[in-house]
Motif scaffolding. Structure first.
Motif, PDB file in Angstrom:
ATOM      1  N   THR A   1     -54.133  38.045  36.585  1.00  0.00           N
ATOM      2  CA  THR A   1     -52.774  38.559  36.764  1.00  0.00           C
ATOM      3  C   THR A   1     -51.863  37.475  37.340  1.00  0.00           C
ATOM      4  O   THR A   1     -50.748  37.279  36.869  1.00  0.00           O
ATOM      5  CB  THR A   1     -52.793  39.772  37.713  1.00  0.00           C
ATOM      6  N   ALA A   2     -52.385  36.774  38.342  1.00  0.00           N
ATOM      7  CA  ALA A   2     -51.567  35.750  39.003  1.00  0.00           C
ATOM      8  C   ALA A   2     -51.229  34.595  38.077  1.00  0.00           C
ATOM      9  O   ALA A   2     -50.235  33.905  38.270  1.00  0.00           O
ATOM     10  CB  ALA A   2     -52.295  35.229  40.242  1.00  0.00           C
ATOM     11  N   MET A   3     -52.057  34.371  37.069  1.00  0.00           N
ATOM     12  CA  MET A   3     -51.765  33.280  36.144  1.00  0.00           C
ATOM     13  C   MET A   3     -50.812  33.706  35.046  1.00  0.00           C
ATOM     14  O   MET A   3     -50.443  32.893  34.208  1.00  0.00           O
ATOM     15  CB  MET A   3     -53.065  32.752  35.539  1.00  0.00           C
ATOM     16  N   GLY A   4     -50.442  34.988  35.033  1.00  0.00           N
ATOM     17  CA  GLY A   4     -49.459  35.441  34.057  1.00  0.00           C
ATOM     18  C   GLY A   4     -50.053  36.065  32.817  1.00  0.00           C
ATOM     19  O   GLY A   4     -49.479  35.983  31.740  1.00  0.00           O
TER      20      GLY A   4
ATOM     21  N   ARG B   1     -44.987  33.830  37.283  1.00  0.00           N
ATOM     22  CA  ARG B   1     -46.370  33.591  37.701  1.00  0.00           C
ATOM     23  C   ARG B   1     -46.929  32.314  37.104  1.00  0.00           C
ATOM     24  O   ARG B   1     -47.704  31.606  37.737  1.00  0.00           O
ATOM     25  CB  ARG B   1     -47.248  34.782  37.309  1.00  0.00           C
ATOM     26  N   ARG B   2     -46.539  32.011  35.865  1.00  0.00           N
ATOM     27  CA  ARG B   2     -47.052  30.792  35.242  1.00  0.00           C
ATOM     28  C   ARG B   2     -46.440  29.544  35.883  1.00  0.00           C
ATOM     29  O   ARG B   2     -46.926  28.441  35.684  1.00  0.00           O
ATOM     30  CB  ARG B   2     -46.785  30.819  33.733  1.00  0.00           C
TER      31      ARG B   2
ATOM     32  N   ASN C   1     -44.149  37.298  34.157  1.00  0.00           N
ATOM     33  CA  ASN C   1     -45.202  36.364  33.758  1.00  0.00           C
ATOM     34  C   ASN C   1     -44.719  34.914  33.694  1.00  0.00           C
ATOM     35  O   ASN C   1     -45.494  33.990  33.886  1.00  0.00           O
ATOM     36  CB  ASN C   1     -45.831  36.797  32.426  1.00  0.00           C
TER      37      ASN C   1
ATOM     38  N   VAL D   1     -53.729  28.242  31.949  1.00  0.00           N
ATOM     39  CA  VAL D   1     -52.274  28.414  32.013  1.00  0.00           C
ATOM     40  C   VAL D   1     -51.551  27.572  30.956  1.00  0.00           C
ATOM     41  O   VAL D   1     -50.663  28.086  30.275  1.00  0.00           O
ATOM     42  CB  VAL D   1     -51.737  28.150  33.436  1.00  0.00           C
TER      43      VAL D   1
ATOM     44  N   ILE E   1     -57.615  31.524  44.739  1.00  0.00           N
ATOM     45  CA  ILE E   1     -58.076  32.724  45.412  1.00  0.00           C
ATOM     46  C   ILE E   1     -59.452  32.470  46.010  1.00  0.00           C
ATOM     47  O   ILE E   1     -60.158  31.560  45.601  1.00  0.00           O
ATOM     48  CB  ILE E   1     -58.108  33.876  44.373  1.00  0.00           C
TER      49      ILE E   1
ATOM     50  N   ARG F   1     -53.354  41.295  27.056  1.00  0.00           N
ATOM     51  CA  ARG F   1     -54.039  40.024  26.944  1.00  0.00           C
ATOM     52  C   ARG F   1     -55.223  39.965  27.924  1.00  0.00           C
ATOM     53  O   ARG F   1     -56.298  39.474  27.609  1.00  0.00           O
ATOM     54  CB  ARG F   1     -53.051  38.899  27.275  1.00  0.00           C
TER      55      ARG F   1
ATOM     56  N   ASN G   1     -45.373  35.903  44.190  1.00  0.00           N
ATOM     57  CA  ASN G   1     -45.496  35.895  42.723  1.00  0.00           C
ATOM     58  C   ASN G   1     -45.451  37.313  42.143  1.00  0.00           C
ATOM     59  O   ASN G   1     -45.908  37.546  41.021  1.00  0.00           O
ATOM     60  CB  ASN G   1     -46.744  35.121  42.262  1.00  0.00           C
TER      61      ASN G   1
ATOM     62  N   ARG H   1     -48.676  37.566  48.010  1.00  0.00           N
ATOM     63  CA  ARG H   1     -48.626  38.221  46.704  1.00  0.00           C
ATOM     64  C   ARG H   1     -47.226  38.725  46.358  1.00  0.00           C
ATOM     65  O   ARG H   1     -46.965  39.040  45.195  1.00  0.00           O
ATOM     66  CB  ARG H   1     -49.638  39.370  46.656  1.00  0.00           C
TER      67      ARG H   1
ATOM     68  N   MET I   1     -47.074  39.998  42.629  1.00  0.00           N
ATOM     69  CA  MET I   1     -48.234  40.868  42.416  1.00  0.00           C
ATOM     70  C   MET I   1     -48.086  42.099  43.292  1.00  0.00           C
ATOM     71  O   MET I   1     -48.722  43.117  43.070  1.00  0.00           O
ATOM     72  CB  MET I   1     -49.530  40.126  42.723  1.00  0.00           C
TER      73      MET I   1
ATOM     74  N   GLU J   1     -61.502  39.538  42.100  1.00  0.00           N
ATOM     75  CA  GLU J   1     -60.771  38.263  42.200  1.00  0.00           C
ATOM     76  C   GLU J   1     -60.511  37.653  40.825  1.00  0.00           C
ATOM     77  O   GLU J   1     -59.513  36.968  40.632  1.00  0.00           O
ATOM     78  CB  GLU J   1     -61.471  37.262  43.132  1.00  0.00           C
ATOM     79  N   THR J   2     -61.419  37.931  39.866  1.00  0.00           N
ATOM     80  CA  THR J   2     -61.180  37.448  38.507  1.00  0.00           C
ATOM     81  C   THR J   2     -59.942  38.130  37.920  1.00  0.00           C
ATOM     82  O   THR J   2     -59.086  37.475  37.312  1.00  0.00           O
ATOM     83  CB  THR J   2     -62.402  37.739  37.612  1.00  0.00           C
TER      84      THR J   2
ATOM     85  N   TYR K   1     -52.126  29.578  41.480  1.00  0.00           N
ATOM     86  CA  TYR K   1     -52.685  30.573  42.392  1.00  0.00           C
ATOM     87  C   TYR K   1     -54.161  30.289  42.585  1.00  0.00           C
ATOM     88  O   TYR K   1     -54.917  30.207  41.622  1.00  0.00           O
ATOM     89  CB  TYR K   1     -52.481  31.968  41.797  1.00  0.00           C
TER      90      TYR K   1
ATOM     91  N   ALA L   1     -56.880  36.828  39.719  1.00  0.00           N
ATOM     92  CA  ALA L   1     -56.550  35.480  39.246  1.00  0.00           C
ATOM     93  C   ALA L   1     -55.869  35.551  37.880  1.00  0.00           C
ATOM     94  O   ALA L   1     -54.882  34.850  37.633  1.00  0.00           O
ATOM     95  CB  ALA L   1     -57.820  34.623  39.174  1.00  0.00           C
TER      96      ALA L   1
ATOM     97  N   LEU M   1     -51.671  29.571  27.951  1.00  0.00           N
ATOM     98  CA  LEU M   1     -50.739  30.699  28.016  1.00  0.00           C
ATOM     99  C   LEU M   1     -49.312  30.242  27.742  1.00  0.00           C
ATOM    100  O   LEU M   1     -48.491  30.982  27.198  1.00  0.00           O
ATOM    101  CB  LEU M   1     -50.790  31.366  29.393  1.00  0.00           C
TER     102      LEU M   1
ATOM    103  N   ARG N   1     -57.415  24.505  38.159  1.00  0.00           N
ATOM    104  CA  ARG N   1     -56.822  25.495  37.269  1.00  0.00           C
ATOM    105  C   ARG N   1     -55.403  25.840  37.715  1.00  0.00           C
ATOM    106  O   ARG N   1     -54.501  25.991  36.896  1.00  0.00           O
ATOM    107  CB  ARG N   1     -57.702  26.747  37.244  1.00  0.00           C
TER     108      ARG N   1
ATOM    109  N   GLY O   1     -62.456  33.023  41.708  1.00  0.00           N
ATOM    110  CA  GLY O   1     -62.021  33.966  40.667  1.00  0.00           C
ATOM    111  C   GLY O   1     -62.013  33.329  39.291  1.00  0.00           C
ATOM    112  O   GLY O   1     -61.135  33.599  38.476  1.00  0.00           O
TER     113      GLY O   1
END
Lengths: 381, 240
Positions: free
Chosen positions: B116-119, A75-76, A72, A100, A82, B124, A49, A46, A51, B110-111, A80, B114, A103, A148, A86
Motif C-alpha cells: 500500500t505504501a508503495m502505491g 505514495r510513489r 498513489n 516502484v 517497515i 493491483r 503518506n 502513516r 495510509m 507488513e507485506t 517507505y 509495504a 509501478l 526498495r 515487508g
C-alpha cells in the motif's frame, strides 16, 4: 519541507492516537519520532503518506496540502521502509527493489538496472539479485527494504521502526549505513523508533511524543540531553543522559600528551628519560606505534619488555573523530585511568588522563551553558 | 487377467475412453468451483462478516447427498454429465473457499502495508501480491478438491451410465465380473494419485520462492475431517 499542522487522529471508538500535533520537518535531514508504544508515532508517519487520514488538521508537502495529489502518486514519491522489511516473498531481490520504478511505468530492463545499482549502494552483493527473501538474513532483508524504498529516488523517505527486529550488532551496522547513505543522498527522512538511543544517534531533530499522541519536546538530540522539557522526557531519556551527551562533544579539544610513550625496543636511557616526567605510567607501543599496554617506569627493562605483563589500555579512541564519550570510556576501562588516542590506522597519537578529560567536559559544559543561555533554554544539572 | 480390460459394450467406451471421461467429469467441476470460489473468497476477505455465513452455506450444500441433487437437477439437465458435474462443483466450494480465504489472509501485514505504501491500488495489490502469495494454500485446497471429485464421479452411475469408471462397478454386478470392480477401484485411485502429484508439480513450478525442504502443506479443516476419498470410492458412494 513537510509541515504537520495541528493534526489530530481520532478513531471512531473515541481513542485519540495523535492530539493536535504540529511539526516542521526540515528538508535533507533525519527527523526522528520517538516515544513509548501508543504515542501515535507510527500513526503520524502513516498520515504523511495518507495510509491514515487525519481527523483534523492538515499536512503540507512543500507548501501544498498532500490531499491535492492522487494518493498513489503521493505514495510513489515517498519511500517507505517497515519493520521486518515487508518484502514480497514471491519476488526476487532484484524485482523487489524494482517494484516502484515498475509501478511508475519504467520498462523491466531499466528498472532492474536501477535495482542493481541500488543493491550496490546499500552494500548488498550482486550475487543475491536472483535470490528470494527467505534466503537472506534479517539484516540483508532490511537492506533490501531500504534499497526498495530508494529505488525511484523519492525526495522523502518514511521509516517505521526499520531496525527494531534485527540484533544489536546488525542494527548498529544498518544505522551507520543509513547515515552514510544519507550523507550521499540527502533525503528528507522521517524515522520512527521507540529506542531513544537510536533517535539520538540518527536524528538531526528528535520529536519526543508521549502516550496519547502529544508532542513532549522537539529539539536536536544534544539539546534534548542537556535540557529535557519535563519529567516525562527526562525519564524517557534514561539515567545516563549526562554520559550520553558527551557523544556530542568532539575529542579534538583534548590535549594529548606524547611524553609517556615508549616503543617496545626502547633503550634503558629512553625509558629513564620518559619515565622521569610527571606521569606515573608509560605506554608501550609496538614498532608500528600501536599500543601494547601500560607499565610503571621502574618495571620496564630495556630489551626485555614482555607485552603479556603490561596493564591493559582499554579501548583506544580515535582522536578528533570520536567524541569525549569514547575518550572517557577508554580512560575508565584502563586500570591506569588514562585513555589512549589513536589515528585512523590505530597508531598512538598521544595519551590523556581522566582528569584532563574531566576538565574538557567542564569546558564543554560551560560552552553549552553559554549557548543555552543565549537561546533561553533551561539547563539542569 | 486378460479380461481385465475387456469392457462390456454397454459402456460404449474403451478403458482409455472411460479414463478421459472420468477426468473430464471430475476436473471441470473443480475448475468451475475455483472460478466461483476466487471472487467469493475475495468478498469474504474484504467483508469479514460475510465469511461465517458463506462457510456455513458451503457446508450445508456439501451435506446434501448427491442423489438428492440428481433428483432435483434431472428435471432440468436430464441424464447428462452436467447433472453429475454440478453437484461436484458445489461440493468443491467447501474446500476451496476456506483455502483461498486462509491463503489470502496469510499474507503478512507488513507485506500488505509495504505494498500500500508503495502505491499499489487494491486491485493491483490483489493480483500482484495477495494472490501469488496465496498460491500454496490454493493448490493445497485444489488437491483435496480434485482427489475428492475424482472419487465422487463414480456416483453418476446411478443416473444411467454417467459415472465413467464408476459404471464398471454396475457392470461387475450385472455380469458377475468382479475384475471390473477391481479395475474401477484401482484405476480411480491411480487417477487420484496422479492428479494429486500433478498439482504438487504445478505448485513447485509456481512457487520457486518457497523455502525448499520446509514447505508447509496447508491442510484445510475438511481434509482431515473426512476419510481419504481416493482410497475408498465405493464406500464413499454408498454413503452418498
Amino acid at each position: 519541507m513537510i509541515r504537520i499542522d495541528s493534526v489530530t487522529k481520532r478513531y471512531p471508538d473515541g481513542t485519540v492516537a495523535v492530539d493536535r500535533l504540529s511539526l516542521e520537518i526540515p528538508d535533507r535531514s533525519i527527523t526522528v519520532l520517538v516515544g513509548p508504544s501508543g504515542c501515535g508515532k507510527t500513526t503520524t508517519l502513516r498520515m504523511i503518506n495518507r495510509m491514515v487520514e487525519p481527523s483534523e488538521g492538515r499536512i503540507l508537502l512543500d507548501g501544498a496540502d498532500i490531499r491535492e495529489q492522487p494518493v498513489n502518486t503521493l505514495r510513489r514519491s515517498m519511500g517507505y521502509v517497515i519493520q521486518n522489511a515487508g518484502l514480497f516473498q514471491h519476488r526476487t531481490i532484484l524485482d523487489n527493489i524494482a517494484t516502484v520504478p515498475r509501478l511508475l511505468g519504467w520498462n523491466r530492463q531499466r528498472a532492474r538496472a536501477r535495482a542493481a545499482e541500488l543493491m550496490e549502494r546499500v552494500g548488498l552483493d550482486s550475487s543475491l539479485a536472483k535470490r528470494y527473501p527467505y534466503q537472506l538474513s534479517g539484516g540483508q532483508q532490511q537492506r533490501v527494504g531500504v534499497a526498495r524504498a530508494l529505488a525511484a529516488d523519492p525526495p522523502v523517505l518514511l521509516m517505521d521502526e526499520p531496525f527494531s527486529a534485527v540484533d544489536p550488532v546488525v542494527r548498529k551496522g544498518l544505522q551507520e549505513e543509513l547515515l552514510r547513505i544519507q550523507d550521499e543522498l540527502g533525503k528528507t527522512i522521517v524515522f520512527v523508533t521507540h529506542d531513544i538511543d537510536e533517535a539520538i544517534k540518527l536524528g538531526t531533530m528528535v520529536a519526543v511524543l508521549r502516550t496519547g499522541g502529544r508532542l513532549a519536546q522537539y529539539a536536536p538530540p544534544a539539546e534534548l540531553l542537556t535540557a529535557p522539557a519535563d519529567d516525562f522526557v527526562e525519564d524517557f531519556l534514561g539515567t545516563d543522559r549526562g554520559i550520553r551527551r558527551l557523544s556530542f562533544f568532539a575529542s579534538s579539544a583534548l590535549e594529548l600528551k606524547t611524553s609517556p610513550i615508549v616503543a617496545v625496543d626502547s633503550t634503558a636511557e629512553q625509558i629513564a628519560t620518559r619515565g622521569a616526567g610527571d606521569t606515573p605510567y608509560l605506554l608501550v607501543t609496538d614498532l608500528d606505534g600501536r599500543p601494547l599496554g601500560w607499565a610503571e617506569p621502574g618495571e620496564l627493562t630495556a630489551g626485555e619488555i614482555d607485552p603479556g605483563r603490561l596493564l591493559p589500555y582499554g579501548r583506544p579512541f580515535e582522536h578528533g573523530q570520536e567524541s569525549l564519550r569514547a575518550a572517557l570510556d577508554g580512560a575508565v576501562l584502563s586500570p591506569t585511568g588514562w585513555a589512549v588516542g589513536v589515528d585512523g590506522s590505530g597508531r598512538v597519537v598521544g595519551v590523556v588522563s581522566q582528569q584532563t578529560i574531566g576538565e574538557a567536559i567542564r569546558g564543554a559544559h560551560a560552552e553549552g551553558a553559554a549557548v543555552a543561555a543565549g537561546t533561553e533554554a533551561e539547563v539542569s544539572g | 487377467m486378460n479380461r481385465f480390460f475387456d469392457l462390456p459394450s454397454d459402456l460404449q467406451h474403451s478403458w482409455f475412453g472411460l479414463i478421459g471421461l472420468h477426468l473430464r467429469e471430475a476436473l471441470l467441476p473443480v475448475l468451475a468451483g475455483l472460478v466461483v470460489a476466487l471472487p467469493v473468497a475475495q468478498l469474504c476477505v474484504r467483508f469479514r462478516w460475510l465469511y461465517p455465513p458463506v462457510l456455513g452455506l458451503t457446508t450445508v450444500l456439501y451435506a446434501i447427498p448427491s442423489l438428492a441433487f440428481f433428483v432435483v437437477l434431472i428435471d432440468y439437465t436430464g441424464q447428462t454429465e452436467l447433472t453429475v458435474m454440478i453437484p461436484l462443483a458445489v461440493y468443491s466450494l467447501v474446500v476451496l473457499v476456506p483455502a483461498i480465504v486462509d491463503g489470502v489472509r496469510s499474507v503478512p501485514q507488513e507485506t500488505l502495508a509495504a505494498a500500500t505504501a508503495m502505491g499499489f491500488g487494491p486491485v493491483r495489490r490483489y493480483f500482484q501480491v495477495q494472490l501469488p502469495i496465496a498460491v500454496p494454500a490454493i493448490v493445497a485446497g485444489l488437491r483435496v478438491a480434485t482427489v475428492s471429485s475424482i472419487s465422487l464421479v463414480s456416483v453418476g452411475m446411478l443416473i444411467g451410465n454417467q459415472g465413467a469408471l464408476g459404471n464398471l462397478l454396475n457392470d461387475a454386478n450385472i455380469y458377475h465380473r468382479p475384475e471390473l470392480a477391481v479395475n474401477s477401484v484401482v484405476t480411480t485411485a491411480a487417477l487420484a494419485i496422479l492428479a494429486d502429484a500433478a498439482l504438487v508439480l504445478v505448485r513447485l513450478v509456481l512457487t520457486p520462492w518457497m523455502p525448499r525442504g520446509t514447505r508447509r502443506v496447508r491442510r484445510t479443516r475438511t481434509a482431515t475431517a473426512r476419510p481419504e476419498p481416493a482410497a475408498q470410492p465405493v464406500l464413499e458412494d454408498a454413503v452418498r
